[in-house]
Design an enzyme around this catalytic site. Structure first.
Site: not given
Ligand code: CDT
Length: 319
Positions: A47, A110, A127, A146, A171
């Site tokens: 990502e 994203n 996303k 985000e 993600c």
């Molecule tokens: N980039 C991203 O989506 N990161 C989130 C962080 C969340 S913390 C549980 C993820 O789900 O990994």
């Protein structure tokens, strides 16, 4: 005829705030060359793979924010990656911050794209599940903004590519069973997912030691329950002081991990994925046409959540 996709994980280590796009693209190209040398058809990058994970900082100046976004894809700095893909005949999944002007209105997403072996973009995904918060929260060790910098995408599609049915997610999407099921209902055979996951989760530090476990748990469950491969790829390591998990892996439709990275730096790992392995799950335990009971699932789309009060307690039932 057997349908194999030789997939490479293209894991990245940290990207510094001041690292130019050209240097990052050179790193991506080096990984693509390694993948090609080992017979890959497709390499999956993380990502927001062109920059540092900028939602960790609160910014108000839109010009500063927009420096992290791509206005065109391919652009001047990313064109060499597309050229290399065409030369080597290696496709790729790439995550980046997208600035799109549609009907005169500016949108920021994203985004990830899927590029085929001729260097052509065959699918784009924006996303859906944006984590974090929209306002500055100074109590956090670092921000996760985000919800401030992006608007959510609106659909999970699939595309016929690489001899199979390919889907994309980004993600936080991987934590939600709906992500996989919506693509499962479209016959997905391989879900590609890039991620940036800090090991420390400020609102729930009690989860920190479980971050790698949760990463595997959700991707293994998503793969098995939908009879699909899942390819999860991290931007890993300590980036601008924030420790991000690695754990990049390829999961088979059985739910088993068939390839994994072992470092938190730039690294490839590969698997020769037989897409017909999906059939054994899609035609038996998870034959949706025979076993699903959609009449019992209405709440999934009728409700967003559990109707919690702002403090997390349930809304009192009407007498
Ligand atoms: N980039 C991203 O989506 N990161 C989130 C962080 C969340 S913390 C549980 C993820 O789900 O990994």
């Amino acid at each position: 005829m057997a349908r194999f996709v030789n997939v490479a994980i293209g894991q990245l280590g940290p990207i510094a705030k001041n690292e130019p796009r050209s240097a990052v693209v050179a790193r991506l190209a080096a990984l693509m060359r390694q993948a090609h040398a080992q017979g890959s058809d497709l390499i999956v990058y993380p990502e927001l793979a062109l920059t540092t994970f900028f939602p960790r900082w609160y910014m108000e100046d839109q010009a500063e924010i927009d420096c992290y976004f791509e206005r065109e894809m391919p652009g001047r700095e990313t064109q060499p990656l597309f050229d290399l893909a065409r030369e080597l005949r290696v496709g790729f999944y790439l995550g980046y911050a997208e600035l799109a002007v549609e009907n005169g209105v500016t949108h920021r997403y994203n985004t990830s794209i899927l590029v085929d072996r001729s260097g052509a973009i065959v699918s784009k995904y924006r996303k859906v599940h944006l984590p974090g918060h929209a306002e500055h929260e100074p109590w956090r060790a670092f921000q996760h903004l985000e919800k401030r910098y992006f608007e959510p995408g609106s659909r999970f599609g699939v595309v016929d590519a690489f001899g199979g049915v390919i889907g994309m997610a980004i993600c936080n999407d991987r934590r939600w069973s709906e992500t996989y099921r919506i693509m499962g209902l479209q016959g997905v055979e391989m879900v590609l997912i890039g991620y940036n996951t800090p090991r420390h989760n400020p609102p729930a530090p009690e989860h920190d030691d479980l971050s790698l476990f949760h990463n595997q748990l959700v991707m293994q469950a998503g793969a098995y329950q939908n009879g699909s491969f899942v390819v999860g790829v991290a931007k890993a390591g300590v980036e601008e002081g924030v420790d991000q998990i690695g754990g990049s892996c390829i999961v088979a439709p059985s739910g088993e991990i068939v390839a994994a990275c072992i470092t938190k730096g730039d690294e490839i790992a590969l698997a020769r994925c037989d897409l017909d392995l999906c059939n054994s799950y899609k035609r038996t335990t998870f034959n949706f046409d025979i076993h699903r009971q959609p009449q019992a699932y209405g709440m999934i789309v009728e409700r967003r959540g559990q109707y919690l009060m702002a403090d997390g307690t349930p809304v009192p039932k009407k007498k």
